[in-house]
Design a protein around this motif. Structure first.
Motif, PDB file in Angstrom:
ATOM      1  N   ARG A 187      39.836  18.839  21.441  1.00  0.00           N
ATOM      2  CA  ARG A 187      40.238  17.549  20.908  1.00  0.00           C
ATOM      3  C   ARG A 187      41.422  17.722  19.971  1.00  0.00           C
ATOM      4  O   ARG A 187      41.638  18.801  19.412  1.00  0.00           O
ATOM      5  CB  ARG A 187      39.072  16.859  20.194  1.00  0.00           C
ATOM      6  CG  ARG A 187      38.563  17.561  18.936  1.00  0.00           C
ATOM      7  CD  ARG A 187      37.293  16.875  18.453  1.00  0.00           C
ATOM      8  NE  ARG A 187      36.776  17.487  17.229  1.00  0.00           N
ATOM      9  CZ  ARG A 187      35.603  17.177  16.686  1.00  0.00           C
ATOM     10  NH1 ARG A 187      34.820  16.247  17.269  1.00  0.00           N
ATOM     11  NH2 ARG A 187      35.213  17.772  15.572  1.00  0.00           N
ATOM     12  N   THR A 212      43.891  15.425  17.032  1.00  0.00           N
ATOM     13  CA  THR A 212      44.257  14.241  16.258  1.00  0.00           C
ATOM     14  C   THR A 212      45.725  14.351  15.879  1.00  0.00           C
ATOM     15  O   THR A 212      46.291  15.457  15.869  1.00  0.00           O
ATOM     16  CB  THR A 212      43.389  14.131  14.996  1.00  0.00           C
ATOM     17  OG1 THR A 212      43.477  15.358  14.251  1.00  0.00           O
ATOM     18  CG2 THR A 212      41.939  13.870  15.354  1.00  0.00           C
ATOM     19  N   VAL A 270      41.692  12.483  20.638  1.00  0.00           N
ATOM     20  CA  VAL A 270      41.885  12.538  22.084  1.00  0.00           C
ATOM     21  C   VAL A 270      41.192  13.812  22.569  1.00  0.00           C
ATOM     22  O   VAL A 270      41.448  14.899  22.037  1.00  0.00           O
ATOM     23  CB  VAL A 270      43.374  12.555  22.468  1.00  0.00           C
ATOM     24  CG1 VAL A 270      43.518  12.674  23.988  1.00  0.00           C
ATOM     25  CG2 VAL A 270      44.073  11.300  21.967  1.00  0.00           C
ATOM     26  N   TYR A 271      40.348  13.653  23.543  1.00  0.00           N
ATOM     27  CA  TYR A 271      39.578  14.781  24.070  1.00  0.00           C
ATOM     28  C   TYR A 271      40.187  15.229  25.399  1.00  0.00           C
ATOM     29  O   TYR A 271      40.429  14.405  26.293  1.00  0.00           O
ATOM     30  CB  TYR A 271      38.119  14.379  24.260  1.00  0.00           C
ATOM     31  CG  TYR A 271      37.355  14.336  22.966  1.00  0.00           C
ATOM     32  CD1 TYR A 271      37.609  13.349  22.018  1.00  0.00           C
ATOM     33  CD2 TYR A 271      36.406  15.300  22.661  1.00  0.00           C
ATOM     34  CE1 TYR A 271      36.933  13.313  20.818  1.00  0.00           C
ATOM     35  CE2 TYR A 271      35.706  15.271  21.458  1.00  0.00           C
ATOM     36  CZ  TYR A 271      35.990  14.277  20.546  1.00  0.00           C
ATOM     37  OH  TYR A 271      35.310  14.253  19.342  1.00  0.00           O
ATOM     38  N   TYR A 272      40.397  16.527  25.509  1.00  0.00           N
ATOM     39  CA  TYR A 272      41.023  17.112  26.687  1.00  0.00           C
ATOM     40  C   TYR A 272      40.066  18.091  27.369  1.00  0.00           C
ATOM     41  O   TYR A 272      39.361  18.860  26.710  1.00  0.00           O
ATOM     42  CB  TYR A 272      42.289  17.881  26.310  1.00  0.00           C
ATOM     43  CG  TYR A 272      43.396  17.036  25.736  1.00  0.00           C
ATOM     44  CD1 TYR A 272      43.490  16.795  24.369  1.00  0.00           C
ATOM     45  CD2 TYR A 272      44.364  16.473  26.573  1.00  0.00           C
ATOM     46  CE1 TYR A 272      44.502  16.025  23.837  1.00  0.00           C
ATOM     47  CE2 TYR A 272      45.376  15.700  26.054  1.00  0.00           C
ATOM     48  CZ  TYR A 272      45.451  15.481  24.681  1.00  0.00           C
ATOM     49  OH  TYR A 272      46.459  14.717  24.166  1.00  0.00           O
ATOM     50  N   GLY A 315      43.684  13.784  29.013  1.00  0.00           N
ATOM     51  CA  GLY A 315      43.077  13.369  27.765  1.00  0.00           C
ATOM     52  C   GLY A 315      42.431  11.999  27.838  1.00  0.00           C
ATOM     53  O   GLY A 315      42.872  11.134  28.596  1.00  0.00           O
ATOM     54  N   THR A 316      41.397  11.816  27.037  1.00  0.00           N
ATOM     55  CA  THR A 316      40.730  10.519  26.933  1.00  0.00           C
ATOM     56  C   THR A 316      40.436  10.253  25.458  1.00  0.00           C
ATOM     57  O   THR A 316      39.999  11.145  24.723  1.00  0.00           O
ATOM     58  CB  THR A 316      39.438  10.484  27.783  1.00  0.00           C
ATOM     59  OG1 THR A 316      38.870   9.169  27.752  1.00  0.00           O
ATOM     60  CG2 THR A 316      38.395  11.485  27.307  1.00  0.00           C
ATOM     61  N   GLN A 317      40.706   9.031  25.028  1.00  0.00           N
ATOM     62  CA  GLN A 317      40.574   8.688  23.612  1.00  0.00           C
ATOM     63  C   GLN A 317      39.112   8.378  23.280  1.00  0.00           C
ATOM     64  O   GLN A 317      38.443   7.606  23.991  1.00  0.00           O
ATOM     65  CB  GLN A 317      41.436   7.469  23.278  1.00  0.00           C
ATOM     66  CG  GLN A 317      41.291   6.974  21.844  1.00  0.00           C
ATOM     67  CD  GLN A 317      41.908   7.919  20.837  1.00  0.00           C
ATOM     68  OE1 GLN A 317      43.020   8.416  21.026  1.00  0.00           O
ATOM     69  NE2 GLN A 317      41.187   8.174  19.740  1.00  0.00           N
TER      70      GLN A 317
END
Length: 118
Positions: free
Chosen positions: A41, A43, A95-97, A111-113
């Motif tokens: 993740r 920021t 954001v998670y990758y 990525g997804t927020q």
């Protein structure tokens, strides 16, 4: 070329749960099966940090900040890795990758927020 597609992000209140999924398309079954999969993740203004990863033998490790709250799992039949996130906190907002690593090759998803409101 392996493509990773994340899904499952969104807005949730503190204490809530989300489940992220990452599907590896164009990946052969052997590629996914022997790969180490990870969730990271990031920021704004900070480096991407490891959240959790799971090896081909299903051993896993977690960042101290998420131990006991997040669970990583994988389904090799579906070429998919999951991140179950429970008891979410505002500091989990990022954001998670998804990352796939096999030998010297590394692939990232887009990525997804995830946003956790207090």
């Amino acid at each position: 070329q392996v493509q990773l597609v994340e899904s499952g992000g969104g807005l949730v209140q503190a204490g809530g749960s989300l489940r992220l999924s990452c599907a590896a398309s164009a990946a052969s079954g052997s590629t996914f099966r022997f790969a180490t999969m990870g969730w990271y993740r990031q920021t704004p203004g900070n480096q991407r940090e490891l959240v959790a990863e799971i090896a081909s033998g299903f051993s896993s490790n977690y960042a101290d900040s998420v131990k006991g709250r997040f669970t990583i799992s994988r389904d090799n039949a579906k070429n998919t890795v999951y991140l179950q996130m429970d008891n979410l906190k505002p500091e989990d907002t990022a954001v998670y990758y998804c990352k796939l690593r096999i030998l010297s090759r590394i692939y990232w998803g887009q990525g997804t927020q995830v946003t956790v409101s207090s």
